[in-house]
Design a protein around this motif. Structure first.
Motif, PDB file in Angstrom:
ATOM      1  N   ILE A 231       1.070  -0.859   0.164  1.00 10.12           N
ATOM      2  CA  ILE A 231       0.024   0.021   0.330  1.00 10.12           C
ATOM      3  C   ILE A 231       0.744   1.327   0.167  1.00 10.12           C
ATOM      4  O   ILE A 231       2.087   1.323   0.424  1.00 10.12           O
ATOM      5  N   LEU A 232       0.373   1.875  -0.687  1.00 10.22           N
ATOM      6  CA  LEU A 232       1.519   3.258  -1.306  1.00 10.22           C
ATOM      7  C   LEU A 232       0.865   4.235  -0.482  1.00 10.22           C
ATOM      8  O   LEU A 232      -0.693   4.362  -0.672  1.00 10.22           O
ATOM      9  N   PHE A 233       1.716   5.704  -0.312  1.00 11.50           N
ATOM     10  CA  PHE A 233       0.930   7.057   0.181  1.00 11.50           C
ATOM     11  C   PHE A 233       1.659   7.814   0.098  1.00 11.50           C
ATOM     12  O   PHE A 233       3.066   7.911  -0.588  1.00 11.50           O
ATOM     13  N   GLN A 234       0.844   9.427  -0.014  1.00 10.04           N
ATOM     14  CA  GLN A 234       1.883  10.560  -0.150  1.00 10.04           C
ATOM     15  C   GLN A 234       2.675  10.689   0.142  1.00 10.04           C
ATOM     16  O   GLN A 234       2.531  10.370   1.550  1.00 10.04           O
ATOM     17  N   SER A 235       3.411  11.601  -0.268  1.00  9.23           N
ATOM     18  CA  SER A 235       5.074  11.337   0.983  1.00  9.23           C
ATOM     19  C   SER A 235       4.575  12.188   2.035  1.00  9.23           C
ATOM     20  O   SER A 235       4.106  13.385   2.074  1.00  9.23           O
ATOM     21  N   GLY A 236       5.087  11.507   3.552  1.00  6.14           N
ATOM     22  CA  GLY A 236       4.860  12.392   4.729  1.00  6.14           C
ATOM     23  C   GLY A 236       3.043  12.893   4.716  1.00  6.14           C
ATOM     24  O   GLY A 236       3.156  13.435   5.986  1.00  6.14           O
ATOM     25  N   THR A 237       2.170  11.516   3.937  1.00  3.45           N
ATOM     26  CA  THR A 237       1.454  11.952   4.689  1.00  3.45           C
ATOM     27  C   THR A 237       0.363  10.656   4.642  1.00  3.45           C
ATOM     28  O   THR A 237       1.609   9.257   4.316  1.00  3.45           O
TER      29      THR A 237
ATOM     30  N   ILE B  87      -4.109   7.618   0.859  1.00  9.04           N
ATOM     31  CA  ILE B  87      -3.480   5.708   0.374  1.00  9.04           C
ATOM     32  C   ILE B  87      -3.946   6.482  -1.091  1.00  9.04           C
ATOM     33  O   ILE B  87      -4.841   7.398  -1.879  1.00  9.04           O
ATOM     34  N   LEU B  88      -2.833   6.587  -2.269  1.00  9.67           N
ATOM     35  CA  LEU B  88      -2.408   6.822  -3.378  1.00  9.67           C
ATOM     36  C   LEU B  88      -3.648   5.102  -4.173  1.00  9.67           C
ATOM     37  O   LEU B  88      -4.045   4.727  -4.002  1.00  9.67           O
ATOM     38  N   PRO B  89      -4.080   6.263  -5.073  1.00  9.75           N
ATOM     39  CA  PRO B  89      -5.277   5.326  -5.651  1.00  9.75           C
ATOM     40  C   PRO B  89      -4.910   3.982  -6.462  1.00  9.75           C
ATOM     41  O   PRO B  89      -5.818   2.893  -6.230  1.00  9.75           O
ATOM     42  N   ASP B  90      -3.443   3.884  -7.081  1.00  6.31           N
ATOM     43  CA  ASP B  90      -2.933   2.567  -7.701  1.00  6.31           C
ATOM     44  C   ASP B  90      -2.697   1.228  -6.263  1.00  6.31           C
ATOM     45  O   ASP B  90      -3.481   0.731  -6.667  1.00  6.31           O
ATOM     46  N   SER B  91      -2.818   2.142  -4.836  1.00  5.38           N
ATOM     47  CA  SER B  91      -3.267   0.856  -4.197  1.00  5.38           C
ATOM     48  C   SER B  91      -4.583   0.109  -4.125  1.00  5.38           C
ATOM     49  O   SER B  91      -4.514  -1.096  -3.200  1.00  5.38           O
ATOM     50  N   GLN B  92      -6.235   1.044  -4.641  1.00  2.38           N
ATOM     51  CA  GLN B  92      -6.807   0.535  -4.028  1.00  2.38           C
ATOM     52  C   GLN B  92      -7.590  -1.011  -4.466  1.00  2.38           C
ATOM     53  O   GLN B  92      -8.113  -1.916  -3.645  1.00  2.38           O
ATOM     54  N   ALA B  93      -6.739  -1.785  -5.705  1.00  9.85           N
ATOM     55  CA  ALA B  93      -6.634  -3.441  -6.093  1.00  9.85           C
ATOM     56  C   ALA B  93      -6.344  -3.973  -4.597  1.00  9.85           C
ATOM     57  O   ALA B  93      -6.886  -5.120  -4.140  1.00  9.85           O
TER      58      ALA B  93
ATOM     59  N   ALA C 254      -1.874   3.473   9.338  1.00 13.42           N
ATOM     60  CA  ALA C 254      -2.564   2.286  10.179  1.00 13.42           C
ATOM     61  C   ALA C 254      -4.177   2.560  10.308  1.00 13.42           C
ATOM     62  O   ALA C 254      -5.125   2.008   9.581  1.00 13.42           O
ATOM     63  N   GLN C 255      -5.014   3.849  10.350  1.00  9.39           N
ATOM     64  CA  GLN C 255      -6.174   3.675  11.202  1.00  9.39           C
ATOM     65  C   GLN C 255      -6.057   4.532   9.133  1.00  9.39           C
ATOM     66  O   GLN C 255      -7.366   4.117   9.421  1.00  9.39           O
ATOM     67  N   ALA C 256      -5.637   5.756   8.129  1.00  6.40           N
ATOM     68  CA  ALA C 256      -6.729   5.240   6.983  1.00  6.40           C
ATOM     69  C   ALA C 256      -6.590   3.510   6.369  1.00  6.40           C
ATOM     70  O   ALA C 256      -8.001   3.397   5.709  1.00  6.40           O
ATOM     71  N   VAL C 257      -5.493   2.475   6.664  1.00  8.20           N
ATOM     72  CA  VAL C 257      -6.454   1.136   6.040  1.00  8.20           C
ATOM     73  C   VAL C 257      -7.313   0.815   6.567  1.00  8.20           C
ATOM     74  O   VAL C 257      -8.313   0.364   5.767  1.00  8.20           O
ATOM     75  N   LEU C 258      -7.437   0.720   7.957  1.00  7.22           N
ATOM     76  CA  LEU C 258      -8.249  -0.050   8.458  1.00  7.22           C
ATOM     77  C   LEU C 258      -9.793   1.201   7.960  1.00  7.22           C
ATOM     78  O   LEU C 258     -10.610   0.294   7.775  1.00  7.22           O
ATOM     79  N   GLN C 259      -9.827   2.513   7.472  1.00  8.36           N
ATOM     80  CA  GLN C 259     -11.033   2.886   6.734  1.00  8.36           C
ATOM     81  C   GLN C 259     -10.898   2.550   5.568  1.00  8.36           C
ATOM     82  O   GLN C 259     -12.828   1.821   5.187  1.00  8.36           O
ATOM     83  N   ALA C 260     -10.237   2.462   4.968  1.00  9.31           N
ATOM     84  CA  ALA C 260     -10.633   1.829   3.552  1.00  9.31           C
ATOM     85  C   ALA C 260     -11.580   0.403   3.621  1.00  9.31           C
ATOM     86  O   ALA C 260     -12.273   0.465   2.973  1.00  9.31           O
TER      87      ALA C 260
END
Length: 369
Positions: A260-266, A269-275, A315-321
């Protein structure tokens, strides 16, 4: 008068004593015996009474040979002239043999014919009785035929699986059933992972199939179980498959290939990681009871506390996704910052250091129950 000569009076007394002895029971060793002709008459009367008491008085109706325990089934046959004699058993047996009935025994008593032996089924029994009844001078057919008990073979197939092999063994009732199992195997395994030991037994009873073995991939296990239920050529399917899988291990294996990829320093989650998020959610749905920890990790660059907070936010962003994707498992997000580095990534711009820092910036799942 000489001593051995007897007077007429003495001779008469001896005769009377002999008559009395013949009519009187004589005790011998505690038993009672009867002497003379009178004794024989009494003994005959006793024996006659015993035979009458036990039902042996009339033996004229007993048949010779072995009789069947079941009642005879008779087929009455009318003849034009009422002739009951002259049944040709040899000709009758020849007729039966021409019809394919061997090993039968026929006994004739006038126009009454008794048929004994084994036949394969009820239809054959009826045909034998018909053929006998059609013979000349037969007035009645007594059925002592026995239907053979033919054992029908049963078919039982076994599908044994592991993560990288499937073995088809046992018996199936037809080529179509064998083909269905081979298609089932091909849908889940590569050709070189299949061992085919199936044997086709034509005419066997409706087959059973058992799925046994163990897999560690939950998706493979789910596909095998679903495919087992759709096998139409089998009367009964038994699922004994063990899915020895761990949700977090499967998801981490996915993250190894597609992190899972994130914008740098944030924590965006990048759209490419939705899959990757979608794939992780499908795995978790196969383990609805799993309690999962989502751990965020960073590299060692930057302040330690800042790294911890960033890892927790990610980690919280992944949980919400995952929640947005319909996951209902118990989930918790934890930020580990740089405390659990996979590789040393101290300052430096070599490719090894760059790769190490990228590997350290990650999301990992852990099963808590």
């Amino acid at each position: 008068m000489a001593q051995d000569e007897l007077t007429a009076e003495e001779l008469e007394r001896q005769k009377q004593r002999r008559r009395a002895a013949m009519a009187t029971p004589v005790a011998e060793d505690g038993d009672v015996a009867f002497g003379g002709m009178a004794g024989i008459g009494v003994l005959a009367a006793v024996l006659a009474a015993l035979f009458a008491f036990f039902g042996f008085a009339d033996t004229a109706g007993l048949e010779s040979g072995t009789a069947s325990d079941s009642a005879d089934t008779t087929v009455a046959v009318e003849t034009d002239d009422g002739v009951t004699d002259g049944v040709d058993l040899a000709s009758m047996l020849g007729t039966l043999q021409q019809a394919g009935f061997e090993g039968l025994e026929l006994v004739a008593d006038g126009g009454v014919v008794t048929a004994r032996g084994e036949v394969p089924d009820q239809a054959a029994r009826a045909e034998v009785l018909r053929l006998i009844g059609e013979q000349p001078n037969v007035t009645e057919v007594i059925d002592r035929l026995v239907v053979e008990e033919v054992e029908v073979p049963s078919a039982a197939a076994v599908v044994t699986v592991s993560d990288d092999e499937i073995v088809l063994s046992g018996t199936v009732p037809s080529d179509a059933a064998a083909g269905e199992l081979r298609s089932f195997a091909a849908a889940n395994y590569a050709p070189d992972q299949l061992t085919d030991q199936l044997e086709v037994v034509d005419g066997a009873d409706p087959a059973t199939v058992s799925l046994v073995g163990s897999v560690t991939n939950s998706e493979l296990g789910a596909n095998l179980q679903a495919g087992l239920g759709s096998l139409g050529a089998f009367g009964e399917a038994t699922d004994e498959l063990v899915i020895d899988a761990d949700a977090s291990e499967e998801i981490n294996a996915v993250f190894e290939l597609e992190p899972i990829l994130f914008q740098s320093g944030t924590a965006i989650i990048l759209p490419d990681s939705q899959a990757t998020i979608d794939e992780a959610s499908e795995i978790l749905k196969r383990f609805p009871e799993a309690n999962i920890e989502i751990g965020g990790h960073t590299d060692s660059l930057g302040p330690e506390e800042a790294n911890r907070l960033l890892s927790e936010a990610r980690a919280q962003a992944v949980l919400q996704a995952l929640r947005d994707a319909g996951v209902t498992n118990q989930l918790q997000a934890v930020g580990y910052g740089e405390s659990e580095l996979k590789f040393p990534d101290d300052k430096g711009d070599t490719q090894d250091k760059i790769d190490a820092r990228q590997a350290n910036r990650r999301i990992e799942f852990r099963t808590l129950n």
